[in-house]
Design a protein around this motif. Structure first.
Motif, PDB file in Angstrom:
ATOM      1  N   THR A   1      12.117 -11.990  -7.092  1.00 47.54           N
ATOM      2  CA  THR A   1      13.284 -11.104  -7.079  1.00 47.54           C
ATOM      3  C   THR A   1      12.809  -9.664  -7.129  1.00 47.54           C
ATOM      4  O   THR A   1      12.152  -9.252  -8.090  1.00 47.54           O
ATOM      5  CB  THR A   1      14.201 -11.372  -8.293  1.00 47.54           C
ATOM      6  N   PHE A   2      13.155  -8.886  -6.117  1.00 49.35           N
ATOM      7  CA  PHE A   2      12.673  -7.516  -6.024  1.00 49.35           C
ATOM      8  C   PHE A   2      13.810  -6.499  -5.943  1.00 49.35           C
ATOM      9  O   PHE A   2      13.549  -5.310  -5.801  1.00 49.35           O
ATOM     10  CB  PHE A   2      11.750  -7.376  -4.804  1.00 49.35           C
ATOM     11  N   ASN A   3      15.014  -7.000  -6.059  1.00 47.22           N
ATOM     12  CA  ASN A   3      16.197  -6.134  -6.040  1.00 47.22           C
ATOM     13  C   ASN A   3      16.584  -5.812  -7.481  1.00 47.22           C
ATOM     14  O   ASN A   3      16.963  -6.715  -8.245  1.00 47.22           O
ATOM     15  CB  ASN A   3      17.348  -6.835  -5.311  1.00 47.22           C
ATOM     16  N   ILE A   4      16.519  -4.561  -7.863  1.00 48.00           N
ATOM     17  CA  ILE A   4      16.778  -4.175  -9.251  1.00 48.00           C
ATOM     18  C   ILE A   4      18.220  -4.463  -9.661  1.00 48.00           C
ATOM     19  O   ILE A   4      18.488  -4.839 -10.815  1.00 48.00           O
ATOM     20  CB  ILE A   4      16.422  -2.685  -9.480  1.00 48.00           C
ATOM     21  N   ASN A   5      19.168  -4.316  -8.750  1.00 50.17           N
ATOM     22  CA  ASN A   5      20.567  -4.646  -9.059  1.00 50.17           C
ATOM     23  C   ASN A   5      20.714  -6.118  -9.416  1.00 50.17           C
ATOM     24  O   ASN A   5      21.392  -6.483 -10.385  1.00 50.17           O
ATOM     25  CB  ASN A   5      21.465  -4.321  -7.859  1.00 50.17           C
TER      26      ASN A   5
ATOM     27  N   ALA B   1      10.546   4.474  -8.712  1.00 48.27           N
ATOM     28  CA  ALA B   1      10.209   3.868  -7.423  1.00 48.27           C
ATOM     29  C   ALA B   1      10.640   2.402  -7.316  1.00 48.27           C
ATOM     30  O   ALA B   1      10.592   1.829  -6.220  1.00 48.27           O
ATOM     31  CB  ALA B   1       8.699   3.975  -7.180  1.00 48.27           C
ATOM     32  N   MET B   2      11.066   1.779  -8.417  1.00 50.44           N
ATOM     33  CA  MET B   2      11.356   0.346  -8.405  1.00 50.44           C
ATOM     34  C   MET B   2      12.473  -0.073  -7.441  1.00 50.44           C
ATOM     35  O   MET B   2      12.397  -1.159  -6.859  1.00 50.44           O
ATOM     36  CB  MET B   2      11.677  -0.128  -9.823  1.00 50.44           C
ATOM     37  N   PRO B   3      13.530   0.726  -7.241  1.00 45.05           N
ATOM     38  CA  PRO B   3      14.539   0.304  -6.258  1.00 45.05           C
ATOM     39  C   PRO B   3      13.976   0.107  -4.849  1.00 45.05           C
ATOM     40  O   PRO B   3      14.580  -0.607  -4.034  1.00 45.05           O
ATOM     41  CB  PRO B   3      15.556   1.459  -6.291  1.00 45.05           C
ATOM     42  N   PHE B   4      12.827   0.730  -4.551  1.00 51.48           N
ATOM     43  CA  PHE B   4      12.218   0.588  -3.225  1.00 51.48           C
ATOM     44  C   PHE B   4      11.483  -0.740  -3.065  1.00 51.48           C
ATOM     45  O   PHE B   4      11.078  -1.083  -1.952  1.00 51.48           O
ATOM     46  CB  PHE B   4      11.235   1.739  -2.965  1.00 51.48           C
ATOM     47  N   LEU B   5      11.306  -1.487  -4.161  1.00 50.12           N
ATOM     48  CA  LEU B   5      10.573  -2.757  -4.095  1.00 50.12           C
ATOM     49  C   LEU B   5      11.206  -3.742  -3.118  1.00 50.12           C
ATOM     50  O   LEU B   5      10.509  -4.539  -2.490  1.00 50.12           O
ATOM     51  CB  LEU B   5      10.523  -3.396  -5.484  1.00 50.12           C
ATOM     52  N   LYS B   6      12.515  -3.703  -3.000  1.00 51.54           N
ATOM     53  CA  LYS B   6      13.190  -4.691  -2.159  1.00 51.54           C
ATOM     54  C   LYS B   6      12.892  -4.498  -0.672  1.00 51.54           C
ATOM     55  O   LYS B   6      13.179  -5.378   0.137  1.00 51.54           O
ATOM     56  CB  LYS B   6      14.699  -4.658  -2.405  1.00 51.54           C
ATOM     57  N   PHE B   7      12.301  -3.347  -0.326  1.00 54.06           N
ATOM     58  CA  PHE B   7      11.967  -3.084   1.074  1.00 54.06           C
ATOM     59  C   PHE B   7      10.551  -3.529   1.443  1.00 54.06           C
ATOM     60  O   PHE B   7      10.148  -3.400   2.601  1.00 54.06           O
ATOM     61  CB  PHE B   7      12.115  -1.593   1.384  1.00 54.06           C
ATOM     62  N   ILE B   8       9.787  -4.031   0.471  1.00 53.95           N
ATOM     63  CA  ILE B   8       8.416  -4.476   0.748  1.00 53.95           C
ATOM     64  C   ILE B   8       8.466  -5.818   1.470  1.00 53.95           C
ATOM     65  O   ILE B   8       9.117  -6.760   1.002  1.00 53.95           O
ATOM     66  CB  ILE B   8       7.587  -4.593  -0.551  1.00 53.95           C
ATOM     67  N   ASP B   9       7.754  -5.921   2.585  1.00 58.12           N
ATOM     68  CA  ASP B   9       7.833  -7.137   3.395  1.00 58.12           C
ATOM     69  C   ASP B   9       6.875  -8.234   2.924  1.00 58.12           C
ATOM     70  O   ASP B   9       7.189  -9.413   2.985  1.00 58.12           O
ATOM     71  CB  ASP B   9       7.586  -6.811   4.878  1.00 58.12           C
ATOM     72  N   LYS B  10       5.680  -7.848   2.428  1.00 61.42           N
ATOM     73  CA  LYS B  10       4.699  -8.838   1.966  1.00 61.42           C
ATOM     74  C   LYS B  10       4.274  -8.484   0.543  1.00 61.42           C
ATOM     75  O   LYS B  10       3.929  -7.350   0.262  1.00 61.42           O
ATOM     76  CB  LYS B  10       3.479  -8.863   2.893  1.00 61.42           C
ATOM     77  N   HIS B  11       4.260  -9.498  -0.337  1.00 65.55           N
ATOM     78  CA  HIS B  11       4.067  -9.236  -1.757  1.00 65.55           C
ATOM     79  C   HIS B  11       2.752  -9.772  -2.327  1.00 65.55           C
ATOM     80  O   HIS B  11       2.499  -9.625  -3.520  1.00 65.55           O
ATOM     81  CB  HIS B  11       5.224  -9.851  -2.559  1.00 65.55           C
TER      82      HIS B  11
ATOM     83  N   LYS C   1       0.839  -1.205   0.000  1.00 63.33           N
ATOM     84  CA  LYS C   1       0.000   0.000   0.000  1.00 63.33           C
ATOM     85  C   LYS C   1       0.871   1.251   0.000  1.00 63.33           C
ATOM     86  O   LYS C   1       0.544   2.239  -0.654  1.00 63.33           O
ATOM     87  CB  LYS C   1      -0.928  -0.002   1.223  1.00 63.33           C
ATOM     88  N   HIS C   2       1.949   1.210   0.728  1.00 63.49           N
ATOM     89  CA  HIS C   2       2.882   2.335   0.727  1.00 63.49           C
ATOM     90  C   HIS C   2       3.500   2.509  -0.654  1.00 63.49           C
ATOM     91  O   HIS C   2       3.685   3.647  -1.120  1.00 63.49           O
ATOM     92  CB  HIS C   2       4.007   2.106   1.755  1.00 63.49           C
ATOM     93  N   PHE C   3       3.795   1.378  -1.304  1.00 57.27           N
ATOM     94  CA  PHE C   3       4.411   1.441  -2.631  1.00 57.27           C
ATOM     95  C   PHE C   3       3.491   2.129  -3.642  1.00 57.27           C
ATOM     96  O   PHE C   3       3.956   2.754  -4.591  1.00 57.27           O
ATOM     97  CB  PHE C   3       4.765   0.032  -3.103  1.00 57.27           C
TER      98      PHE C   3
ATOM     99  N   VAL D   1      13.368  13.871  -4.311  1.00 62.11           N
ATOM    100  CA  VAL D   1      13.842  13.058  -3.190  1.00 62.11           C
ATOM    101  C   VAL D   1      13.888  11.584  -3.566  1.00 62.11           C
ATOM    102  O   VAL D   1      14.874  10.882  -3.292  1.00 62.11           O
ATOM    103  CB  VAL D   1      12.937  13.272  -1.958  1.00 62.11           C
ATOM    104  N   LEU D   2      12.831  11.084  -4.214  1.00 67.03           N
ATOM    105  CA  LEU D   2      12.777   9.666  -4.564  1.00 67.03           C
ATOM    106  C   LEU D   2      13.788   9.315  -5.662  1.00 67.03           C
ATOM    107  O   LEU D   2      14.359   8.216  -5.646  1.00 67.03           O
ATOM    108  CB  LEU D   2      11.361   9.274  -4.999  1.00 67.03           C
ATOM    109  N   CYS D   3      14.007  10.220  -6.616  1.00 67.55           N
ATOM    110  CA  CYS D   3      15.039   9.993  -7.637  1.00 67.55           C
ATOM    111  C   CYS D   3      16.404   9.835  -6.982  1.00 67.55           C
ATOM    112  O   CYS D   3      17.153   8.883  -7.271  1.00 67.55           O
ATOM    113  CB  CYS D   3      15.086  11.163  -8.619  1.00 67.55           C
ATOM    114  N   THR D   4      16.724  10.756  -6.106  1.00 68.99           N
ATOM    115  CA  THR D   4      18.035  10.750  -5.455  1.00 68.99           C
ATOM    116  C   THR D   4      18.185   9.556  -4.522  1.00 68.99           C
ATOM    117  O   THR D   4      19.232   8.896  -4.501  1.00 68.99           O
ATOM    118  CB  THR D   4      18.246  12.055  -4.668  1.00 68.99           C
ATOM    119  N   TYR D   5      17.140   9.253  -3.771  1.00 71.72           N
ATOM    120  CA  TYR D   5      17.214   8.141  -2.829  1.00 71.72           C
ATOM    121  C   TYR D   5      17.315   6.808  -3.571  1.00 71.72           C
ATOM    122  O   TYR D   5      17.976   5.875  -3.101  1.00 71.72           O
ATOM    123  CB  TYR D   5      16.000   8.142  -1.903  1.00 71.72           C
ATOM    124  N   SER D   6      16.680   6.721  -4.751  1.00 74.83           N
ATOM    125  CA  SER D   6      16.797   5.508  -5.571  1.00 74.83           C
ATOM    126  C   SER D   6      18.230   5.308  -6.035  1.00 74.83           C
ATOM    127  O   SER D   6      18.740   4.179  -6.065  1.00 74.83           O
ATOM    128  CB  SER D   6      15.859   5.599  -6.790  1.00 74.83           C
TER     129      SER D   6
END
Length: 363
Positions: free
Chosen positions: A63-67, A197-207, A7-9, A281-286
């Motif tokens: 797999t939710f880590n873009i790297n 926003a995709m780099p933030f996917l790896k922080f989602i706990d439930k998918h 929901k946050h995503f 902020v989100l561009c830079t944090y990504s």
């Protein structure tokens, strides 16, 4: 706690996908004319399908880590190159956010205020956020995006009486020409910024509900953008709307409540300042998330990054005409870096994982 929910995503997607298309609408209307809203609807449909496709691949491959996706999909050299292009596009969008925000403030309200002065008040607060952890980013995005949604709904309601639906007619009066598709492609480039926003996917706990919530966010994004195009064209007509730098600002000046309250500009300023600050902020944090393992000194990196952003943004935002020309090319960069490259990389990754699983099954 470095975890977010699906929901946050949703709010992360909304925070980066809407603001640019909603602010400089005339960039697209100048090409697409009266039927720009139809082009945005077509582009929106492709955007929704693409977003769900990317999310499905992440869920199927777990797999939710873009790297990890980039480096497991391609040989190391190609992965570095394509991920580098992706990071460069994040940087370009951060510059765009800072430049447009400063230009809006300088053009609409504070004409005598230098652009660099407006940029200081935009970039300086971000340094505080970059020094914090994900939880601070999450709280900031939650509050800011909810503010933008309420602000957008109120703006829509208060400007309804100043619109004439006849300005949309005749629909496709000149037929479907190349400009219709060019406009759709540029708008699709704007929609594709959801990849920020995709780099933030790896922080989602439930998918389990990720696809559903991503679908909701994409539909809301398309609705906001299409309604904005329709609103501006019905308010001014396609010709005048195409020749106003920030048409929603002019539309906001028409707002009058009870015969004496005139505060419409406030809606546009809140939308612009808050919206582009979220995107910046989100561009830079990504970028920081992607570089996480490679950054030895985060403070020095942010300092150099901020200085370069300030210099380039100041240069771009000094001329409205030059900035608007650049914005068209930025949409093309977005299309390549955030749609074409991810489509290829994620598809290759999915095929490789699928073949690997089939091979293990046969054994």
């Amino acid at each position: 706690m470095n975890k977010i929910s699906s929901k946050h995503f949703m709010l992360f997607i909304l925070g980066v996908s809407i603001i640019s298309l909603k602010t400089y609408l005339s960039v697209f209307i100048s090409i697409g004319g009266r039927d720009t809203w139809l082009s945005s609807l077509l582009a929106g449909g492709i955007f929704i399908c693409f977003l769900l496709y990317i999310i499905k691949i992440c869920k199927v491959t777990n797999t939710f880590n873009i790297n990890e996706i980039f480096f497991n999909a391609l040989p190391k050299v190609f992965a570095f190159i394509l991920l580098g292009i992706f990071i460069l596009a994040l940087f370009v969008n951060a510059i765009e956010a800072a430049a447009v925000d400063a230009n809006v403030i300088h053009t609409t309200l504070f004409i005598d205020t230098p652009v660099w002065y407006a940029l200081i008040f935009f970039i300086a607060p971000s340094l505080f956020i970059f020094s914090k952890k994900l939880r601070t980013i999450l709280i900031f995005v939650l509050v800011s995006v909810f503010t933008l949604i309420i602000n957008g709904i109120l703006f829509f309601i208060l400007t309804q009486s100043y619109k004439d639906i006849n300005n949309l007619l005749p629909v496709l009066g000149n037929g479907i020409k190349s400009n219709f598709f060019i406009t759709g492609i540029l708008i699709l480039g704007g929609f594709s910024t959801f990849m920020i926003a995709m780099p933030f996917l790896k922080f989602i706990d439930k998918h389990e509900h990720l696809s559903k919530h991503s679908f909701y966010s994409s539909v809301i994004t398309v609705a906001f953008v299409v309604v904005s195009f329709v609103g501006v064209i019905t308010a001014f007509g396609p010709l005048r709307a195409a020749n106003i730098f920030y048409p929603e600002f002019v539309l906001s000046q028409r707002i009058e409540v009870a015969g004496f309250l005139e505060f419409g500009e406030l809606f546009f300023i809140i939308q612009t300042v808050v919206g582009f600050f979220i995107k910046y902020v989100l561009c830079t944090y990504s970028i920081l998330i992607i570089f996480e393992k490679y950054l030895k000194n985060k403070a020095i990196f942010i300092g150099i990054y901020t200085f370069i952003t300030f210099v380039i943004s100041n240069f771009l935002s000094m001329s409205n005409y030059y900035l608007y020309d650049i914005l068209k090319y930025i949409q093309i960069i977005n299309l390549i870096a955030f749609l074409i490259i991810p489509f290829v990389v994620y598809s290759v990754y999915y095929i490789r994982i699928k073949n690997k699983n089939l091979h293990l099954t046969k054994k």
